[in-house]
Design a protein around this motif. Sequence first.
Motif, mmCIF file in Angstrom:
data_model
loop_
_atom_site.group_PDB
_atom_site.id
_atom_site.type_symbol
_atom_site.label_atom_id
_atom_site.label_comp_id
_atom_site.label_asym_id
_atom_site.label_seq_id
_atom_site.Cartn_x
_atom_site.Cartn_y
_atom_site.Cartn_z
ATOM 1 N N UNK A 12 -7.844 -74.151 5.492
ATOM 2 C CA UNK A 12 -8.178 -75.088 6.556
ATOM 3 C C UNK A 12 -7.142 -76.198 6.563
ATOM 4 N N UNK A 13 -6.891 -76.756 7.723
ATOM 5 C CA UNK A 13 -5.930 -77.846 7.834
ATOM 6 C C UNK A 13 -6.556 -79.165 7.386
ATOM 7 N N UNK A 14 -5.739 -80.099 6.949
ATOM 8 C CA UNK A 14 -6.277 -81.417 6.603
ATOM 9 C C UNK A 14 -7.031 -82.021 7.782
ATOM 10 N N UNK A 15 -8.183 -82.596 7.462
ATOM 11 C CA UNK A 15 -9.039 -83.156 8.500
ATOM 12 C C UNK A 15 -10.044 -82.182 9.055
ATOM 13 N N UNK A 16 -9.901 -80.916 8.693
ATOM 14 C CA UNK A 16 -10.806 -79.893 9.194
ATOM 15 C C UNK A 16 -12.094 -79.790 8.401
ATOM 16 N N UNK A 17 -12.906 -78.817 8.771
ATOM 17 C CA UNK A 17 -14.215 -78.598 8.139
ATOM 18 C C UNK A 17 -14.351 -77.165 7.677
ATOM 19 N N UNK A 80 -22.816 -75.957 1.150
ATOM 20 C CA UNK A 80 -21.982 -77.154 1.045
ATOM 21 C C UNK A 80 -21.164 -77.260 2.326
ATOM 22 N N UNK A 81 -21.433 -78.286 3.105
ATOM 23 C CA UNK A 81 -20.664 -78.552 4.307
ATOM 24 C C UNK A 81 -19.590 -79.563 3.970
ATOM 25 N N UNK A 82 -18.339 -79.193 4.203
ATOM 26 C CA UNK A 82 -17.209 -80.039 3.842
ATOM 27 C C UNK A 82 -16.489 -80.467 5.115
ATOM 28 N N UNK A 83 -16.456 -81.770 5.360
ATOM 29 C CA UNK A 83 -15.799 -82.324 6.535
ATOM 30 C C UNK A 83 -14.643 -83.215 6.106
ATOM 31 N N UNK A 84 -13.768 -83.472 7.039
ATOM 32 C CA UNK A 84 -12.598 -84.354 6.803
ATOM 33 C C UNK A 84 -11.897 -83.955 5.495
ATOM 34 N N UNK A 85 -11.601 -82.691 5.395
ATOM 35 C CA UNK A 85 -11.006 -82.163 4.164
ATOM 36 C C UNK A 85 -9.609 -82.718 3.938
ATOM 37 N N UNK A 86 -9.280 -82.887 2.670
ATOM 38 C CA UNK A 86 -7.992 -83.425 2.255
ATOM 39 C C UNK A 86 -7.277 -82.390 1.377
ATOM 40 N N UNK A 119 -16.711 -67.864 -7.872
ATOM 41 C CA UNK A 119 -15.831 -68.842 -7.264
ATOM 42 C C UNK A 119 -15.250 -68.378 -5.950
ATOM 43 N N UNK A 120 -15.007 -69.341 -5.085
ATOM 44 C CA UNK A 120 -14.362 -69.057 -3.804
ATOM 45 C C UNK A 120 -13.280 -70.102 -3.577
ATOM 46 N N UNK A 121 -12.111 -69.661 -3.158
ATOM 47 C CA UNK A 121 -10.960 -70.551 -3.035
ATOM 48 C C UNK A 121 -10.983 -71.303 -1.709
ATOM 49 N N UNK A 122 -10.809 -72.602 -1.807
ATOM 50 C CA UNK A 122 -10.654 -73.456 -0.628
ATOM 51 C C UNK A 122 -9.264 -74.063 -0.694
ATOM 52 N N UNK A 123 -8.481 -73.836 0.337
ATOM 53 C CA UNK A 123 -7.121 -74.366 0.400
ATOM 54 C C UNK A 123 -7.014 -75.261 1.626
ATOM 55 N N UNK A 124 -6.635 -76.508 1.387
ATOM 56 C CA UNK A 124 -6.465 -77.465 2.479
ATOM 57 C C UNK A 124 -4.979 -77.742 2.606
ATOM 58 N N UNK A 125 -4.394 -77.239 3.662
ATOM 59 C CA UNK A 125 -2.946 -77.346 3.821
ATOM 60 C C UNK A 125 -2.568 -77.179 5.281
#
Length: 126
Positions: A12-17, A80-86, A119-125
């Motif tokens: 997901x891109x930075x700022x995304x959910x 788990x809802x993740x918003x404004x990701x960094x 585990x599940x990978x979350x990549x914010x980039x």
Amino acid sequence: QVQVEESGGGLVQPGGSLGLSCAASGSIVSLGAMGWYRQAPGKQRELVASTTSSGSTNYADSVKGRFSISRDSAKEMVHLQMNRLKPEDTAVYYCNVAGSTRKYRGYYYDENFEVWGQGTLVTVSS
């Protein structure tokens, strides 16, 4: 034997959910604390958010106001809802579930359990 399985990770891109889900399965009598942890490369695993059977929640300071944890005890799931990701949220996210399970050894009895997902990978980039 109780198992949990996570789903929902990805890029997901930075700022995304992004939303993560964790489903527990097995002979579950009751669910206790359910939570999400994460481990970034080269770092220790840390608590992200947790929720108790009474519904109270706890968040890491770094995610307060951005992440939201919820549970559906009837479906034996935690989300788990993740918003404004960094970018610093990039990590492998693990589900952790505790509770009691029914076992049989000539007679039925209940035993406490605590299990981790794979585990599940979350990549914010960008």
